[in-house]
Design a protein around this motif. Structure first.
Motif, PDB file in Angstrom:
ATOM      1  N   VAL A   1       7.707 -22.843  32.158  1.00  0.00           N
ATOM      2  CA  VAL A   1       6.686 -23.538  31.368  1.00  0.00           C
ATOM      3  C   VAL A   1       6.238 -22.673  30.198  1.00  0.00           C
ATOM      4  O   VAL A   1       6.122 -23.131  29.052  1.00  0.00           O
ATOM      5  CB  VAL A   1       5.485 -23.922  32.255  1.00  0.00           C
ATOM      6  N   CYS A   2       5.978 -21.393  30.483  1.00  0.00           N
ATOM      7  CA  CYS A   2       5.534 -20.474  29.427  1.00  0.00           C
ATOM      8  C   CYS A   2       6.592 -20.327  28.344  1.00  0.00           C
ATOM      9  O   CYS A   2       6.299 -20.423  27.138  1.00  0.00           O
ATOM     10  CB  CYS A   2       5.217 -19.103  30.031  1.00  0.00           C
ATOM     11  N   LEU A   3       7.833 -20.082  28.749  1.00  0.00           N
ATOM     12  CA  LEU A   3       8.894 -19.834  27.771  1.00  0.00           C
ATOM     13  C   LEU A   3       9.197 -21.084  26.958  1.00  0.00           C
ATOM     14  O   LEU A   3       9.411 -21.000  25.738  1.00  0.00           O
ATOM     15  CB  LEU A   3      10.152 -19.345  28.479  1.00  0.00           C
ATOM     16  N   LEU A   4       9.209 -22.240  27.602  1.00  0.00           N
ATOM     17  CA  LEU A   4       9.499 -23.463  26.861  1.00  0.00           C
ATOM     18  C   LEU A   4       8.404 -23.745  25.840  1.00  0.00           C
ATOM     19  O   LEU A   4       8.688 -24.180  24.714  1.00  0.00           O
ATOM     20  CB  LEU A   4       9.632 -24.640  27.823  1.00  0.00           C
ATOM     21  N   SER A   5       7.158 -23.481  26.196  1.00  0.00           N
ATOM     22  CA  SER A   5       6.067 -23.675  25.247  1.00  0.00           C
ATOM     23  C   SER A   5       6.241 -22.764  24.033  1.00  0.00           C
ATOM     24  O   SER A   5       6.080 -23.199  22.881  1.00  0.00           O
ATOM     25  CB  SER A   5       4.726 -23.392  25.939  1.00  0.00           C
ATOM     26  N   ALA A   6       6.583 -21.495  24.283  1.00  0.00           N
ATOM     27  CA  ALA A   6       6.781 -20.552  23.180  1.00  0.00           C
ATOM     28  C   ALA A   6       7.958 -20.979  22.307  1.00  0.00           C
ATOM     29  O   ALA A   6       7.874 -20.960  21.062  1.00  0.00           O
ATOM     30  CB  ALA A   6       7.005 -19.149  23.741  1.00  0.00           C
ATOM     31  N   LEU A   7       9.060 -21.375  22.925  1.00  0.00           N
ATOM     32  CA  LEU A   7      10.249 -21.756  22.157  1.00  0.00           C
ATOM     33  C   LEU A   7      10.018 -23.042  21.371  1.00  0.00           C
ATOM     34  O   LEU A   7      10.493 -23.179  20.241  1.00  0.00           O
ATOM     35  CB  LEU A   7      11.439 -21.922  23.101  1.00  0.00           C
TER      36      LEU A   7
ATOM     37  N   VAL B   1      11.641 -11.146  28.614  1.00  0.00           N
ATOM     38  CA  VAL B   1      10.536 -11.897  29.217  1.00  0.00           C
ATOM     39  C   VAL B   1       9.652 -10.907  29.959  1.00  0.00           C
ATOM     40  O   VAL B   1      10.103 -10.230  30.883  1.00  0.00           O
ATOM     41  CB  VAL B   1      11.045 -12.976  30.196  1.00  0.00           C
ATOM     42  N   LEU B   2       8.399 -10.794  29.547  1.00  0.00           N
ATOM     43  CA  LEU B   2       7.458  -9.863  30.166  1.00  0.00           C
ATOM     44  C   LEU B   2       6.510 -10.639  31.072  1.00  0.00           C
ATOM     45  O   LEU B   2       5.889 -11.618  30.647  1.00  0.00           O
ATOM     46  CB  LEU B   2       6.667  -9.114  29.097  1.00  0.00           C
ATOM     47  N   LEU B   3       6.414 -10.203  32.326  1.00  0.00           N
ATOM     48  CA  LEU B   3       5.496 -10.812  33.290  1.00  0.00           C
ATOM     49  C   LEU B   3       4.232  -9.967  33.325  1.00  0.00           C
ATOM     50  O   LEU B   3       4.269  -8.783  33.702  1.00  0.00           O
ATOM     51  CB  LEU B   3       6.147 -10.869  34.678  1.00  0.00           C
ATOM     52  N   THR B   4       3.120 -10.541  32.935  1.00  0.00           N
ATOM     53  CA  THR B   4       1.881  -9.788  32.821  1.00  0.00           C
ATOM     54  C   THR B   4       1.129  -9.773  34.149  1.00  0.00           C
ATOM     55  O   THR B   4       1.371 -10.621  35.019  1.00  0.00           O
ATOM     56  CB  THR B   4       0.970 -10.389  31.739  1.00  0.00           C
ATOM     57  N   PRO B   5       0.201  -8.839  34.316  1.00  0.00           N
ATOM     58  CA  PRO B   5      -0.596  -8.805  35.555  1.00  0.00           C
ATOM     59  C   PRO B   5      -1.429 -10.064  35.776  1.00  0.00           C
ATOM     60  O   PRO B   5      -1.826 -10.353  36.898  1.00  0.00           O
ATOM     61  CB  PRO B   5      -1.493  -7.572  35.354  1.00  0.00           C
ATOM     62  N   THR B   6      -1.686 -10.828  34.718  1.00  0.00           N
ATOM     63  CA  THR B   6      -2.481 -12.055  34.857  1.00  0.00           C
ATOM     64  C   THR B   6      -1.627 -13.281  35.152  1.00  0.00           C
ATOM     65  O   THR B   6      -2.140 -14.390  35.221  1.00  0.00           O
ATOM     66  CB  THR B   6      -3.294 -12.302  33.571  1.00  0.00           C
ATOM     67  N   GLY B   7      -0.318 -13.096  35.313  1.00  0.00           N
ATOM     68  CA  GLY B   7       0.544 -14.205  35.684  1.00  0.00           C
ATOM     69  C   GLY B   7       1.204 -14.928  34.532  1.00  0.00           C
ATOM     70  O   GLY B   7       1.919 -15.907  34.753  1.00  0.00           O
ATOM     71  N   ARG B   8       1.000 -14.452  33.306  1.00  0.00           N
ATOM     72  CA  ARG B   8       1.666 -15.095  32.174  1.00  0.00           C
ATOM     73  C   ARG B   8       3.091 -14.563  32.029  1.00  0.00           C
ATOM     74  O   ARG B   8       3.396 -13.448  32.437  1.00  0.00           O
ATOM     75  CB  ARG B   8       0.910 -14.843  30.875  1.00  0.00           C
ATOM     76  N   ALA B   9       3.951 -15.352  31.422  1.00  0.00           N
ATOM     77  CA  ALA B   9       5.274 -14.892  30.994  1.00  0.00           C
ATOM     78  C   ALA B   9       5.266 -14.906  29.472  1.00  0.00           C
ATOM     79  O   ALA B   9       5.052 -15.950  28.849  1.00  0.00           O
ATOM     80  CB  ALA B   9       6.370 -15.794  31.537  1.00  0.00           C
ATOM     81  N   VAL B  10       5.460 -13.745  28.870  1.00  0.00           N
ATOM     82  CA  VAL B  10       5.392 -13.598  27.419  1.00  0.00           C
ATOM     83  C   VAL B  10       6.796 -13.326  26.895  1.00  0.00           C
ATOM     84  O   VAL B  10       7.506 -12.466  27.419  1.00  0.00           O
ATOM     85  CB  VAL B  10       4.445 -12.452  27.021  1.00  0.00           C
ATOM     86  N   LEU B  11       7.193 -14.078  25.876  1.00  0.00           N
ATOM     87  CA  LEU B  11       8.517 -13.928  25.287  1.00  0.00           C
ATOM     88  C   LEU B  11       8.461 -12.932  24.147  1.00  0.00           C
ATOM     89  O   LEU B  11       7.689 -13.092  23.197  1.00  0.00           O
ATOM     90  CB  LEU B  11       9.018 -15.281  24.790  1.00  0.00           C
ATOM     91  N   THR B  12       9.248 -11.890  24.248  1.00  0.00           N
ATOM     92  CA  THR B  12       9.353 -10.902  23.190  1.00  0.00           C
ATOM     93  C   THR B  12      10.760 -10.964  22.604  1.00  0.00           C
ATOM     94  O   THR B  12      11.596 -11.734  23.055  1.00  0.00           O
ATOM     95  CB  THR B  12       9.045  -9.492  23.725  1.00  0.00           C
ATOM     96  N   GLY B  13      10.993 -10.169  21.567  1.00  0.00           N
ATOM     97  CA  GLY B  13      12.320 -10.144  20.963  1.00  0.00           C
ATOM     98  C   GLY B  13      12.473 -10.992  19.725  1.00  0.00           C
ATOM     99  O   GLY B  13      13.569 -11.067  19.157  1.00  0.00           O
ATOM    100  N   PHE B  14      11.403 -11.663  19.286  1.00  0.00           N
ATOM    101  CA  PHE B  14      11.489 -12.401  18.027  1.00  0.00           C
ATOM    102  C   PHE B  14      11.649 -11.417  16.874  1.00  0.00           C
ATOM    103  O   PHE B  14      11.194 -10.279  16.938  1.00  0.00           O
ATOM    104  CB  PHE B  14      10.235 -13.241  17.801  1.00  0.00           C
ATOM    105  N   GLY B  15      12.276 -11.892  15.810  1.00  0.00           N
ATOM    106  CA  GLY B  15      12.407 -11.067  14.616  1.00  0.00           C
ATOM    107  C   GLY B  15      13.787 -10.487  14.424  1.00  0.00           C
ATOM    108  O   GLY B  15      14.121 -10.046  13.316  1.00  0.00           O
ATOM    109  N   SER B  16      14.622 -10.479  15.462  1.00  0.00           N
ATOM    110  CA  SER B  16      16.004 -10.022  15.300  1.00  0.00           C
ATOM    111  C   SER B  16      16.832 -11.139  14.688  1.00  0.00           C
ATOM    112  O   SER B  16      16.513 -12.322  14.857  1.00  0.00           O
ATOM    113  CB  SER B  16      16.592  -9.623  16.654  1.00  0.00           C
ATOM    114  N   PRO B  17      17.887 -10.794  13.963  1.00  0.00           N
ATOM    115  CA  PRO B  17      18.732 -11.841  13.384  1.00  0.00           C
ATOM    116  C   PRO B  17      19.248 -12.790  14.452  1.00  0.00           C
ATOM    117  O   PRO B  17      19.763 -12.365  15.488  1.00  0.00           O
ATOM    118  CB  PRO B  17      19.878 -11.055  12.737  1.00  0.00           C
ATOM    119  N   SER B  18      19.096 -14.084  14.232  1.00  0.00           N
ATOM    120  CA  SER B  18      19.512 -15.077  15.226  1.00  0.00           C
ATOM    121  C   SER B  18      20.926 -15.576  14.987  1.00  0.00           C
ATOM    122  O   SER B  18      21.407 -16.457  15.714  1.00  0.00           O
ATOM    123  CB  SER B  18      18.547 -16.265  15.209  1.00  0.00           C
TER     124      SER B  18
END
Length: 358
Positions: free
Chosen positions: A109-115, A133-150
């Motif tokens: 759910v988290c990743l699809l919302s971000a994408l 994909v970073l799993l935070t202590p509060t239960g969120r999944a945060v997507l990192t890695g944006f900004g690299s050539p796609s």
């Protein structure tokens, strides 16, 4: 690379983060931790890489690790990113164990919302994987890695990679050539998203993940809590019937694993996502008709009220007023099964009937 080196005169490089190429740094101007990564691209692609990175820096979403700055140091481009406290999905699964379905669905759910937000802004991530994909202590999944050539990838590539990431989350391995079997809705969704024909509509993906993040499949409920009362089973049948009629076509996957129960008891039939129906829930005539779906519904309700699928001669000892309804649904002759209107009336009468004092 020395520990005292600074990028752009303000980002003091510190220790590596994990096993990748990302380093922790301290922003001496804003007095905060940041993460930095050098963009390793051929010199002729530097300008396009910088343009793409600066476009990513305009992306705002609570589940995206922001690109804060783009720095060119000694001719090399660097990304400066928001530092997010947490362990990567890759580290978590490899160090511990695959995630439960509910937790994996929440990650989805988290990743699809971000994408979705990124794609609406014309940005393709291009590197969705468990390490980003970073799993935070509060239960969120945060997507990192944006900004690299796609590399001019399409948004559909991100959805395929999302499915592969969720596969890793629940199986502990990439999908490879043979994605995990299993008729549960999440694995069915993952296989559908990995299918060469392309993923299901994004609305179907979103709805399925959102429900799996909070709801439980009927087969799991029965396995853990035991058979359900006839009135509750009748209410489940009514909800599934409404879903079948709203779909307007043969479903072909009515079985307990595809019926989700919310915490307040509401039932939802998930879409069929290229997954077959178990033999115990397949109508004997093998036809692709509403009558066949109704037989499967009868077998599903039989399982819910009795605790096991129907079998020849199996008694209906727990069904009470629901028993005659189930017997009609499970008739081997499709013409003897109730019509949708008749079934709705019969199920409603079971729901409204006074409790059996016995």
């Amino acid at each position: 690379m020395g520990e005292t080196r600074k990028l752009g005169g303000r980002y003091r490089l510190l220790n590596p983060l994990g096993t990748g190429s990302v380093r922790l740094a301290f922003d001496e101007r804003e007095h905060r931790d940041v993460a930095v990564r050098r963009l390793r691209v051929p010199a002729e692609l530097h300008n396009s890489a910088l343009d793409e990175a600066r476009r990513a820096a305009r992306l705002r979403h609570p589940l995206v690790a922001r690109v804060l700055d783009v720095v060119v140091e000694d001719g090399a481009p660097w990304l400066v990113m928001e530092f997010v406290s947490g362990a990567s999905l890759e580290q978590t699964v490899r160090s511990h164990h695959p995630l439960p379905v509910t937790q994996a669905a929440r990650v989805g759910v988290c990743l699809l919302s971000a994408l979705t937000t990124a794609h609406e802004a014309g940005i393709v991530h291009g590197r969705v994987d468990p390490g980003n994909v970073l799993l935070t202590p509060t239960g969120r999944a945060v997507l990192t890695g944006f900004g690299s050539p796609s590399l001019s990838m399409l948004p559909s590539a991100d959805l395929w990679a999302l499915a592969a990431t969720l596969h890793f989350a629940v199986e502990g391995r990439p999908p490879g050539q043979v994605p995990a079997a299993g008729a549960d809705p999440l694995r069915s969704l993952i296989r559908a998203m990995l299918h060469p024909a392309g993923p299901p509509p994004i609305e179907v993906v979103r709805e399925t993940l959102e429900h799996l993040a909070v709801d439980r499949p009927l087969d799991v409920v029965v396995a853990t809590a035991g058979p359900l009362p006839p009135a509750q089973v009748a209410a489940i049948g009514l909800a599934v019937l409404d879903r079948l009629l709203a779909g307007g076509e043969f479903h072909g996957g009515v079985q307990p694993g595809n019926v989700l129960l919310s915490p307040d008891g509401r039932a939802l039939l998930t879409p069929l996502l290229r997954a077959g129906t178990f033999p115990a829930f397949t109508a004997p005539e093998g036809a692709q008709t509403l009558a066949a779906d109704l037989w499967s519904l009868g077998a599903t309700l039989f399982t819910a009220v009795q605790g096991s699928p129907p079998a020849p001669g199996a008694p209906l000892t727990r069904a009470g007023a629901l028993a005659p309804v189930l017997l009609r649904l499970l008739s081997g002759n499709p013409a003897e099964r109730p019509t949708p209107d008749e079934l709705r009336r019969d199920l409603r009468s079971v729901i409204d009937a006074p409790p059996d004092p016995g």
